[in-house]
Design a protein around this motif. Sequence first.
Motif, PDB file in Angstrom:
ATOM      1  N   GLY A   1       0.828  -1.203   0.000  1.00  0.00           N
ATOM      2  CA  GLY A   1       0.000   0.000   0.000  1.00  0.00           C
ATOM      3  C   GLY A   1       0.860   1.250   0.000  1.00  0.00           C
ATOM      4  O   GLY A   1       2.088   1.179  -0.037  1.00  0.00           O
ATOM      5  N   ASP A   2       0.192   2.405   0.044  1.00  0.00           N
ATOM      6  CA  ASP A   2       0.908   3.682   0.019  1.00  0.00           C
ATOM      7  C   ASP A   2       1.269   4.175   1.409  1.00  0.00           C
ATOM      8  O   ASP A   2       2.246   4.898   1.585  1.00  0.00           O
ATOM      9  CB  ASP A   2       0.057   4.750  -0.684  1.00  0.00           C
ATOM     10  CG  ASP A   2      -0.165   4.433  -2.151  1.00  0.00           C
ATOM     11  OD1 ASP A   2       0.682   3.728  -2.731  1.00  0.00           O
ATOM     12  OD2 ASP A   2      -1.176   4.878  -2.715  1.00  0.00           O
ATOM     13  N   SER A   3       0.440   3.832   2.398  1.00  0.00           N
ATOM     14  CA  SER A   3       0.638   4.359   3.749  1.00  0.00           C
ATOM     15  C   SER A   3      -0.081   3.456   4.744  1.00  0.00           C
ATOM     16  O   SER A   3      -1.080   2.813   4.419  1.00  0.00           O
ATOM     17  CB  SER A   3       0.084   5.786   3.833  1.00  0.00           C
ATOM     18  OG  SER A   3      -0.025   6.202   5.177  1.00  0.00           O
ATOM     19  N   PHE A   4       0.457   3.394   5.973  1.00  0.00           N
ATOM     20  CA  PHE A   4      -0.232   2.656   7.033  1.00  0.00           C
ATOM     21  C   PHE A   4      -1.490   3.390   7.486  1.00  0.00           C
ATOM     22  O   PHE A   4      -2.353   2.806   8.129  1.00  0.00           O
ATOM     23  CB  PHE A   4       0.694   2.441   8.231  1.00  0.00           C
ATOM     24  CG  PHE A   4       1.810   1.457   7.958  1.00  0.00           C
ATOM     25  CD1 PHE A   4       1.530   0.111   7.804  1.00  0.00           C
ATOM     26  CD2 PHE A   4       3.126   1.876   7.840  1.00  0.00           C
ATOM     27  CE1 PHE A   4       2.540  -0.807   7.538  1.00  0.00           C
ATOM     28  CE2 PHE A   4       4.149   0.968   7.593  1.00  0.00           C
ATOM     29  CZ  PHE A   4       3.856  -0.375   7.437  1.00  0.00           C
ATOM     30  N   ASN A   5      -1.581   4.663   7.100  1.00  0.00           N
ATOM     31  CA  ASN A   5      -2.722   5.481   7.515  1.00  0.00           C
ATOM     32  C   ASN A   5      -3.792   5.504   6.424  1.00  0.00           C
ATOM     33  O   ASN A   5      -4.357   6.549   6.111  1.00  0.00           O
ATOM     34  CB  ASN A   5      -2.249   6.902   7.849  1.00  0.00           C
ATOM     35  CG  ASN A   5      -3.292   7.686   8.613  1.00  0.00           C
ATOM     36  OD1 ASN A   5      -4.156   7.108   9.263  1.00  0.00           O
ATOM     37  ND2 ASN A   5      -3.222   9.014   8.529  1.00  0.00           N
TER      38      ASN A   5
END
Length: 778
Positions: free
Chosen positions: A388-392
Amino acid sequence: TKNSWLPLVFVGCSMATYQDFINASEDIDGVRFSWNVVPTNRIEASRMVVPVSCLYTPLKERPDLPPLMYEPVECSRPTCRAILNPFCQVDFQAKLWVCAFCAQRNQFPIQYKDISEANLPAELIPNFSTCEYTLQRQATVPPVFLFVMDLCLDKEDLQALKEALVMSLSLLPQTALVGLITFGKNVQLHELSCEGCSKTYVFRGSKEFTAKNVQDLLGLASQPAVPKKDGPATSFGASRFLQPVQQCDMALTDIIDELQEDPWPFGGGKRPLRSTGAALSVAVGLLEGTYPNTGARIMLFVGGPCTQGPGLVTSDELKDTIRSHHDIDKDNSCARFTKKALKYYEALGRRVAANGHSVDLYSCAFDQTGLHEMKFLPNLTGGCMVMGDSFNTSLFKQTFQRVFAKDQKGDFNIAFNANFEVKVSPALKLSGVIGPCISMNKKGPLVAEQEIGVGGTSVWKLATLDNATTVAAFFEVANQTAPGSAPQRVFFQFITHYQHPSGQMRLRVTTAVRNTADPLINLPNITAGMDQEACAVLMARLAVARAETDPGPDVLRWLDRMLIRLCQKFGDYRKDDPSSFRLPAHYELYPQFMFHLRRSQFLQVFNNSPDETAYYRHKLNREDTQNSLVMIQPTLTSYSFSGPPTPVLLDSGSIQPDRILLLDTFFQILIFHGETIAAWRLQGYHEQPQHENFRQLLQAPRDDAQEILQSRFPMPRYIDCDQGGSQARFLLCKVNPSQTHNNMFGYGQEGGAPVLTDDVSLQVFMEHLKKLAVSSAT
């Protein structure tokens, strides 16, 4: 007789066609064969292009399947040991059964003394070709979850990751053991048994640690091993680092909440020093020394590439760009660490798998993180890979929650430390399997010399698997001494011994049977039994396995040759007359699947990073037939005022201004609004009461997309775009370019949107295929 081609277990079922039989076989046993009538002539079998093979889902969800609370009955012949199944002949008077695989006569155990034709045990009932036994021996250690967490993240990502880990503690089985390792420049192993103050063991990030190093440094080697009945000896000191969730919940939550970004400074133009390889070696060494040969998962959360120590992917200098496919092919300076890193992580993956443990990779960053180098960790151990792009983001958060999802019976959808064994009739031999496993090196007379995938054995280790994990098994037709000596049927038995999340040890046994035919005498019977969908997926796995070692153009040429040979073998045509070429009705989609496979991200690496390619190939090698087909040839659904949602061709001609299209590529869910629809939406017609039907039209694809998003693992990327918008490229790169800027006929006219590409269309591809198939020269 009617339906004489049906194996015994399906006789009496209401099946009119082979497709009904194929669907029933998948629903009941989780198995799909490339050829449902097996050729008996070895030379002719090799000319059928697609090998005799199958896709098997060992733990396919069967809510109606009760676990049998007794031990299975095995064949007494030491070289066979097949398990009693509905295809065995039974002598009820003498209380004997004849093994379907080796024809050995076996006595029933004493507890079967009351069996009769009216009183059969479950494993002899025809509908129970798949049985699940609950064994007497229990797992001595509950499953272990070891979090390995990257601290070289920005504040928002780190906070989101901390919240996700704390949330996961409430989803884990309360008896499961859990531990925590964090890393940046150095590696920290957190002690969970301390009260009042936290205690951490720090390891140098530039060094590799063996299991003995870790034990010596932690004082585990001096602790006496505690012997466990029927299980591995566990070190008493391990309880400092790995504790049951119900005991350490509060302490671990406090430790995670207090975690800060890695304090080691890095200047401008530098990457943070990240010791991913060293952290993994500590995690592997800890589990090797404390809980060998028991169910365990190492869950690695990483937000960038490894920049120091073992497993180095790139330097800490930002001016050194991370390697691309071109760099790897040319072996230039950007890829100078790749070969060594691949070798390091492969060795680590084999160590992990041999101990029955697995590694999950959660990679969230805008740049590459080294999945290409680390791919062996999940590929050999059965762990999952998420990118993914971010854990957020909801993509990571919801995907991570689904790791701990439960099935219809309320059990966790995870199985640990499985051994997978395949038994076949003497008419066949085992070539190997392609899937998330390693070889257990069990040789035997039924193991073929020519290997496909992981071969040279009849037993494999699957360290972790779930209800969707699917392996591809390949077989070789054994030499027959004389025509007509071949058996009329061949048997296959798939035996999966695994640790259930409840702690029970279970054994799932699936026995399948297929009729045989000699291709020289009865080719039409074999032809009718082809499963084109299974064949497409199996050939895709073979192509991807080749792509790991061979150059891309060579793989495409091999795939083209195989397709031409198949069309020559099974097509109906006159020599040198392309217009006369016809394929049987149940073969017609196969060339289309191959066309889309050639254009897919599995074989075309252009515009994909090595990490993306590793991720896509990882998913193809573990998903079932339907999901794999969606990856190869995405589905396209049309929504319009003219009727209900309908599937449409994956073709540029399906793009119309007054349509909404829903594209499912498995990795992405895309809603595409035609030009007119997008203009109406921008003018706000859907907000006006008199245009309620337009509002419903806009909402329908969103509801269908939401249904897919909520059930799929990993969660797909959601894209909402308009015709002419930048993100429309995700649709345009997937559709068959029947209209392009080079094809002036139809350009700009009704009947679809042109695609700006030099790729050939399916129509041109088929024309060339027909010419080559009927040509006397090929």
